[in-house]
Each structure stands twice: as C-alpha cells, then as structure tokens.
Write an enzyme that holds these catalytic residues in place. Structure first.
Site, PDB file in Angstrom:
ATOM      1  N   GLU A  12       0.834  -1.201   0.000  1.00 11.42           N
ATOM      2  CA  GLU A  12       0.000   0.000   0.000  1.00 11.42           C
ATOM      3  C   GLU A  12       0.871   1.255   0.000  1.00 11.42           C
ATOM      4  O   GLU A  12       0.566   2.236  -0.694  1.00 11.42           O
ATOM      5  CB  GLU A  12      -0.918  -0.014   1.220  1.00 11.42           C
ATOM      6  CG  GLU A  12      -1.918  -1.154   1.216  1.00 11.42           C
ATOM      7  CD  GLU A  12      -2.569  -1.404   2.555  1.00 11.42           C
ATOM      8  OE1 GLU A  12      -3.689  -1.956   2.573  1.00 11.42           O
ATOM      9  OE2 GLU A  12      -1.979  -1.062   3.598  1.00 11.42           O
ATOM     10  N   GLY A  60     -11.942  -5.940   3.666  1.00 12.70           N
ATOM     11  CA  GLY A  60     -12.988  -6.847   3.229  1.00 12.70           C
ATOM     12  C   GLY A  60     -14.314  -6.120   3.192  1.00 12.70           C
ATOM     13  O   GLY A  60     -14.627  -5.335   4.097  1.00 12.70           O
ATOM     14  N   MET A 156      -8.176  -3.788   9.837  1.00  9.30           N
ATOM     15  CA  MET A 156      -7.409  -4.064  11.046  1.00  9.30           C
ATOM     16  C   MET A 156      -6.766  -2.815  11.654  1.00  9.30           C
ATOM     17  O   MET A 156      -6.006  -2.937  12.608  1.00  9.30           O
ATOM     18  CB  MET A 156      -6.333  -5.124  10.759  1.00  9.30           C
ATOM     19  CG  MET A 156      -6.909  -6.453  10.302  1.00  9.30           C
ATOM     20  SD  MET A 156      -5.644  -7.689   9.905  1.00  9.30           S
ATOM     21  CE  MET A 156      -5.016  -8.080  11.534  1.00  9.30           C
ATOM     22  N   GLU A 157      -7.070  -1.620  11.102  1.00 10.18           N
ATOM     23  CA  GLU A 157      -6.389  -0.416  11.575  1.00 10.18           C
ATOM     24  C   GLU A 157      -7.265   0.817  11.777  1.00 10.18           C
ATOM     25  O   GLU A 157      -6.987   1.644  12.655  1.00 10.18           O
ATOM     26  CB  GLU A 157      -5.250  -0.022  10.603  1.00 10.18           C
ATOM     27  CG  GLU A 157      -4.120  -1.010  10.478  1.00 10.18           C
ATOM     28  CD  GLU A 157      -4.404  -2.124   9.479  1.00 10.18           C
ATOM     29  OE1 GLU A 157      -3.830  -3.215   9.658  1.00 10.18           O
ATOM     30  OE2 GLU A 157      -5.191  -1.884   8.538  1.00 10.18           O
ATOM     31  N   ASP A 180     -11.703  -7.825  -1.172  1.00 10.63           N
ATOM     32  CA  ASP A 180     -12.362  -9.138  -1.151  1.00 10.63           C
ATOM     33  C   ASP A 180     -13.676  -9.003  -0.418  1.00 10.63           C
ATOM     34  O   ASP A 180     -13.892  -8.044   0.327  1.00 10.63           O
ATOM     35  CB  ASP A 180     -11.468 -10.185  -0.474  1.00 10.63           C
ATOM     36  CG  ASP A 180     -11.133  -9.813   0.961  1.00 10.63           C
ATOM     37  OD1 ASP A 180     -11.517 -10.567   1.867  1.00 10.63           O
ATOM     38  OD2 ASP A 180     -10.484  -8.773   1.191  1.00 10.63           O
TER      39      ASP A 180
END
Length: 215
Positions: A12, A60, A156-157, A180
C-alpha cells in the site's frame, strides 16, 4: 494544510508514495493491526502535526451493493473485537472502549468532500469495523455482521487511528478499497487476486480526495 496518510503494508505504501510528492502530504506505514496503527498515528501527529489524517488501504467488503474495487469511506467506525462487559458500567456497548465513544464519526467536512468525489469508482459512505483478525472465512464475517449488520467494510487499523485522532483532536477519515468480500469467498482468493491484478489503479481515489481538500 498538512495531510498525513497512514497505510498498514509495504504494498500500500508503494502504491501511494508514487502519487504524492508534495511536502504537505506525508505517507507513512504503521504496520498491521490496532497497536501498530495507534502508534503510527501518534508518531505522525507528534512529528508532522497534520491538520488531517487519512487511513488508506484495503478491506474486506460487506453488502449486496459492495463489489471488489469499490471504495468504502468511514462515515463512522467501531471495533468488532472489543467488549468491556457490564460489571462496572452497563451503558458501554459491544465494540466500545469504556469512557470513549461507541462509534467514531468522520469529520463532517471531510465526509462531505468524500461524498462529492467523481472519480469513476463507486464510493460507499458507511460503517467500517476494525479488529485484530484477518477475515478469511465466511463464519468469521457472519459473526462480525451479527454484531454490526450495517457494516460496509472490515479492516485491522482504521478505528485505532480514529481513536488516536479523537484523543488528539485531529480530523480523520478512512478510505478503504474493497479487496475481497468474505461472504462470497472461501479461501481469501479474492484478496490475493486483487493484489495480482487490479490494485494499481485503486488508490487514485485517495489522491483525488486529497486534491479536493485544497479546492
């Protein structure tokens, strides 16, 4: 205006560093997960003193209207793996750190700018939920959506960065490219295919958004 952009992974970082060469924009990698995200956000604030922090990366997706390469923008954020219980305070809800907001709201001006983007990519303002879990199964996604049915994206962040910005009174918003859709996938193959085939064009939305802040 100084703008800080925080990403979790090298792939990223590489995508976004190519897009920003102006000294008023700093792109940094924090690492994966909530602790790394909070530490990275605090370091960004201490060293760069930005007016705005943007969390950028992939996530996701969830919902019938969500497709791979769409972008979810954080209208609000919470945690899917935090529960403080009710022994001390029966007003704290699932996903809330006791004493802090149940949900972190994106800055209204930033959200208005995000809603107005015209960049050829479908943008979905909505709820992003964060936790220390790479969601690679339908069962895990169903569990998360069971708590937060309106979820648009899981990462996750983002919420950890939102919490750090809230404490430091820094404007915040998250842009997450859908890599996804766990409820339509069984082995994270969509995620790996995303990086192999279509990620290169996905972070232009963040660039377009940053440019809109100076108009």
């Amino acid at each position: 205006m100084k703008i800080g952009i925080i990403v979790a992974m090298d792939k990223e970082l590489q995508q976004l560093q190519q897009l920003f060469t102006d000294g008023s924009v700093r792109v940094e990698k924090c690492g994966i997960g909530k602790v790394n995200a909070a530490l990275g956000a605090q370091r960004m604030i201490n060293e760069f003193n930005p007016d705005v922090i943007i969390s950028s990366g992939c996530a996701g997706g969830n919902g019938d209207d969500i497709n791979i390469q769409d972008v979810v923008v954080s209208a609000e954020l919470t945690y899917h793996d935090v529960y403080c219980g009710k022994a001390i305070d029966d007003t704290t809800v699932y996903g809330q750190v006791q004493g802090l907001p149940a949900r972190y709201q994106a800055d209204s001006w930033l959200l208005e700018k995000a809603r107005g983007l015209d960049c050829g990519v479908k943008i979905h303002p909505g709820l992003i939920v964060t936790g220390d879990w790479f969601v690679d199964s339908r069962d895990k996604m169903r569990e998360i959506v069971g708590h937060f049915p309106e979820t648009k994206a899981v990462d996750m962040e983002s919420c950890a960065i939102a919490q750090t910005c809230y404490i430091n009174k820094v404007k915040f918003i998250s842009f997450r490219v859908v890599s996804d859709i766990p409820l339509r996938d069984t082995d994270a193959s969509q995620y790996h295919n995303f990086w192999d085939t279509i990620a290169a064009n996905s972070f232009q939305v963040t660039k377009t958004f940053v440019e809109s802040l100076w108009k």
